[in-house]
Motif scaffolding. Structure first.
Motif, PDB file in Angstrom:
ATOM      1  N   GLN A  73      17.646  -9.754  -4.137  1.00  9.77           N
ATOM      2  CA  GLN A  73      16.630  -8.749  -3.812  1.00  9.77           C
ATOM      3  C   GLN A  73      16.048  -8.204  -5.105  1.00  9.77           C
ATOM      4  OE1 GLN A  73      15.415  -7.801  -0.933  1.00  9.77           O
ATOM      5  NE2 GLN A  73      16.808  -8.899   0.393  1.00  9.77           N
ATOM      6  N   THR A  74      14.743  -8.076  -5.145  1.00 12.22           N
ATOM      7  CA  THR A  74      14.099  -7.473  -6.305  1.00 12.22           C
ATOM      8  C   THR A  74      13.174  -6.366  -5.832  1.00 12.22           C
ATOM      9  OG1 THR A  74      12.800  -7.872  -8.294  1.00 12.22           O
ATOM     10  CG2 THR A  74      12.247  -9.204  -6.399  1.00 12.22           C
ATOM     11  N   GLN A  75      13.293  -5.239  -6.451  1.00 16.24           N
ATOM     12  CA  GLN A  75      12.402  -4.124  -6.175  1.00 16.24           C
ATOM     13  C   GLN A  75      12.297  -3.340  -7.480  1.00 16.24           C
ATOM     14  OE1 GLN A  75      12.904  -2.062  -2.557  1.00 16.24           O
ATOM     15  NE2 GLN A  75      11.352  -0.563  -3.022  1.00 16.24           N
ATOM     16  N   GLU A  76      11.297  -3.682  -8.254  1.00 11.01           N
ATOM     17  CA  GLU A  76      11.178  -3.136  -9.596  1.00 11.01           C
ATOM     18  C   GLU A  76       9.829  -2.452  -9.802  1.00 11.01           C
ATOM     19  OE1 GLU A  76      13.687  -3.233 -11.755  1.00 11.01           O
ATOM     20  OE2 GLU A  76      14.915  -4.472 -10.430  1.00 11.01           O
ATOM     21  N   GLN A  77       9.851  -1.455 -10.673  1.00 11.15           N
ATOM     22  CA  GLN A  77       8.630  -0.769 -11.088  1.00 11.15           C
ATOM     23  C   GLN A  77       8.503  -0.945 -12.592  1.00 11.15           C
ATOM     24  OE1 GLN A  77       8.670   3.315  -9.898  1.00 11.15           O
ATOM     25  NE2 GLN A  77       8.690   2.843  -7.736  1.00 11.15           N
ATOM     26  N   TYR A  78       7.304  -1.224 -13.046  1.00 12.82           N
ATOM     27  CA  TYR A  78       7.047  -1.459 -14.457  1.00 12.82           C
ATOM     28  C   TYR A  78       5.897  -0.572 -14.915  1.00 12.82           C
ATOM     29  CZ  TYR A  78       9.677  -5.606 -13.168  1.00 12.82           C
ATOM     30  OH  TYR A  78      10.637  -6.459 -12.676  1.00 12.82           O
ATOM     31  N   ARG A  79       5.989  -0.125 -16.164  1.00 15.37           N
ATOM     32  CA  ARG A  79       4.934   0.695 -16.753  1.00 15.37           C
ATOM     33  C   ARG A  79       4.691   0.177 -18.157  1.00 15.37           C
ATOM     34  NH1 ARG A  79       4.383   7.220 -17.465  1.00 15.37           N
ATOM     35  NH2 ARG A  79       2.172   7.092 -17.952  1.00 15.37           N
ATOM     36  N   LEU A  80       3.440  -0.072 -18.462  1.00 14.13           N
ATOM     37  CA  LEU A  80       3.071  -0.675 -19.729  1.00 14.13           C
ATOM     38  C   LEU A  80       1.824   0.011 -20.267  1.00 14.13           C
ATOM     39  CD1 LEU A  80       3.674  -3.195 -21.593  1.00 14.13           C
ATOM     40  CD2 LEU A  80       1.989  -4.387 -20.207  1.00 14.13           C
ATOM     41  N   ALA A  81       1.846   0.385 -21.544  1.00 19.04           N
ATOM     42  CA  ALA A  81       0.685   0.987 -22.192  1.00 19.04           C
ATOM     43  C   ALA A  81      -0.080  -0.103 -22.935  1.00 19.04           C
ATOM     44  CB  ALA A  81       1.123   2.072 -23.164  1.00 19.04           C
TER      45      ALA A  81
ATOM     46  N   PHE B 197      -8.404   0.457 -11.695  1.00 14.78           N
ATOM     47  CA  PHE B 197      -8.251  -0.743 -10.884  1.00 14.78           C
ATOM     48  C   PHE B 197      -6.991  -0.565 -10.047  1.00 14.78           C
ATOM     49  CE2 PHE B 197      -6.285  -4.892 -10.196  1.00 14.78           C
ATOM     50  CZ  PHE B 197      -7.350  -5.664  -9.761  1.00 14.78           C
ATOM     51  N   PHE B 198      -7.064  -0.894  -8.770  1.00 11.69           N
ATOM     52  CA  PHE B 198      -5.891  -0.862  -7.899  1.00 11.69           C
ATOM     53  C   PHE B 198      -5.944  -2.076  -6.996  1.00 11.69           C
ATOM     54  CE2 PHE B 198      -2.277   0.892  -5.865  1.00 11.69           C
ATOM     55  CZ  PHE B 198      -2.373   0.531  -4.539  1.00 11.69           C
ATOM     56  N   TRP B 199      -4.806  -2.742  -6.875  1.00 10.72           N
ATOM     57  CA  TRP B 199      -4.680  -3.887  -5.984  1.00 10.72           C
ATOM     58  C   TRP B 199      -3.316  -3.822  -5.322  1.00 10.72           C
ATOM     59  CZ3 TRP B 199      -1.230  -7.887  -5.445  1.00 10.72           C
ATOM     60  CH2 TRP B 199      -1.625  -8.938  -4.614  1.00 10.72           C
ATOM     61  N   GLN B 200      -3.292  -4.157  -4.050  1.00 14.56           N
ATOM     62  CA  GLN B 200      -2.042  -4.211  -3.307  1.00 14.56           C
ATOM     63  C   GLN B 200      -2.096  -5.414  -2.392  1.00 14.56           C
ATOM     64  OE1 GLN B 200      -1.084  -0.537  -1.426  1.00 14.56           O
ATOM     65  NE2 GLN B 200       0.700  -1.344  -0.392  1.00 14.56           N
ATOM     66  N   GLY B 201      -1.007  -6.164  -2.349  1.00 12.19           N
ATOM     67  CA  GLY B 201      -0.990  -7.345  -1.498  1.00 12.19           C
ATOM     68  C   GLY B 201       0.275  -8.149  -1.698  1.00 12.19           C
ATOM     69  N   ALA B 202       0.168  -9.435  -1.449  1.00 15.26           N
ATOM     70  CA  ALA B 202       1.321 -10.331  -1.503  1.00 15.26           C
ATOM     71  C   ALA B 202       1.081 -11.435  -2.520  1.00 15.26           C
ATOM     72  CB  ALA B 202       1.574 -10.933  -0.127  1.00 15.26           C
ATOM     73  N   LEU B 203       2.156 -11.819  -3.187  1.00 16.65           N
ATOM     74  CA  LEU B 203       2.130 -12.942  -4.120  1.00 16.65           C
ATOM     75  C   LEU B 203       2.975 -14.066  -3.537  1.00 16.65           C
ATOM     76  CD1 LEU B 203       2.710 -11.153  -7.546  1.00 16.65           C
ATOM     77  CD2 LEU B 203       0.586 -12.118  -6.702  1.00 16.65           C
TER      78      LEU B 203
ATOM     79  N   SER C  98       8.369  -6.311  -5.097  1.00 19.93           N
ATOM     80  CA  SER C  98       9.552  -6.285  -4.238  1.00 19.93           C
ATOM     81  C   SER C  98       9.553  -7.499  -3.331  1.00 19.93           C
ATOM     82  CB  SER C  98       9.616  -4.992  -3.421  1.00 19.93           C
ATOM     83  OG  SER C  98       8.522  -4.898  -2.560  1.00 19.93           O
ATOM     84  N   GLY C  99      10.743  -7.968  -3.057  1.00 22.92           N
ATOM     85  CA  GLY C  99      10.902  -9.129  -2.189  1.00 22.92           C
ATOM     86  C   GLY C  99      12.241  -9.781  -2.438  1.00 22.92           C
ATOM     87  N   THR C 100      12.400 -10.967  -1.894  1.00 24.07           N
ATOM     88  CA  THR C 100      13.645 -11.710  -2.018  1.00 24.07           C
ATOM     89  C   THR C 100      13.384 -13.033  -2.714  1.00 24.07           C
ATOM     90  OG1 THR C 100      14.456 -10.728   0.033  1.00 24.07           O
ATOM     91  CG2 THR C 100      15.594 -12.690  -0.750  1.00 24.07           C
TER      92      THR C 100
ATOM     93  N   VAL D 172       7.071 -13.801   0.891  1.00 19.31           N
ATOM     94  CA  VAL D 172       6.148 -13.427  -0.177  1.00 19.31           C
ATOM     95  C   VAL D 172       6.736 -12.232  -0.940  1.00 19.31           C
ATOM     96  CG1 VAL D 172       4.066 -14.242   1.002  1.00 19.31           C
ATOM     97  CG2 VAL D 172       4.830 -11.895   1.343  1.00 19.31           C
ATOM     98  N   LEU D 173       6.206 -11.999  -2.118  1.00 22.01           N
ATOM     99  CA  LEU D 173       6.564 -10.801  -2.876  1.00 22.01           C
ATOM    100  C   LEU D 173       5.483  -9.759  -2.648  1.00 22.01           C
ATOM    101  CD1 LEU D 173       7.650 -12.234  -6.346  1.00 22.01           C
ATOM    102  CD2 LEU D 173       9.115 -11.208  -4.615  1.00 22.01           C
TER     103      LEU D 173
END
Length: 174
Positions: free
Chosen positions: A83-91, A22-28, A66-68, A45-46
């Motif tokens: 400013q937030t620009q974070e990457q998360y990885r979860l198993a 599954f892949f999704w990209q967009g704005a929250l 990422s966003g403000t 938006v984020l």
């Protein structure tokens, strides 16, 4: 599956998407993250991206945000940009025995995601949790000066001490 034109679903059905990905990209928007809205606003938006894939029998969820965020400074009460620009990885693991395979990565157990054959991964809730955890406990500007009211800084006249009379009597009684 790749989708960029639709809104991010609140939950990802693991039985449906784990094997094919599954892949999704967009704005929250802030409307999609109501608990965050109580603490902060989003400047615009984020930007978000979500990828779910199975590798060596383990389902991996990777997402970026990422966003403000706009918070209220706790000193001057003016808006504060974060400013937030974070990457998360979860198993996502079938059982705790698989923890040896993930090298100290964060994980969820399938049992925590629902009972039976339906396992819903609450992606929006996970994203919102991470954003809330990343907020400072007491946000303030680095160079913030508290606003001081001149009325509060004036010295007040000392009040009459009711025990001052007793101090004067102390020497006379001996």
């Amino acid at each position: 599956m790749t989708t960029t034109d639709k809104q991010l679903p609140a939950n990802i059905m693991l039985e449906k998407w784990a094997d094919i990905g599954f892949f999704w990209q967009g704005a929250l928007t802030i409307a999609e993250l109501p608990r965050l809205a109580e603490q902060a606003e989003i400047d615009g938006v984020l930007a978000a991206s979500v990828a779910l894939a199975k590798t060596d029998g383990i389902i991996w969820l990777n997402y970026q945000l990422s966003g403000t965020l706009l918070l209220q400074c706790q000193r001057c009460l003016e808006p504060l940009s974060l400013q937030t620009q974070e990457q998360y990885r979860l198993a996502v693991l079938a059982d705790e025995a698989q923890t040896a395979l993930i090298d100290d990565a964060d994980y969820l157990l399938l049992d925590e995601l629902g009972a039976g054959n339906v396992h819903k991964l609450p992606i929006k809730q996970l994203m919102e949790d991470e954003l809330l955890l990343g907020l400072p406990l007491s946000p303030r500007h680095d160079d913030c000066q508290m606003l001081i009211n001149d009325d509060d800084t004036q010295e007040q006249e000392p009040e009459d001490n009711p025990f001052a009379i007793l101090a004067g009597l102390k020497g006379k009684l001996s």
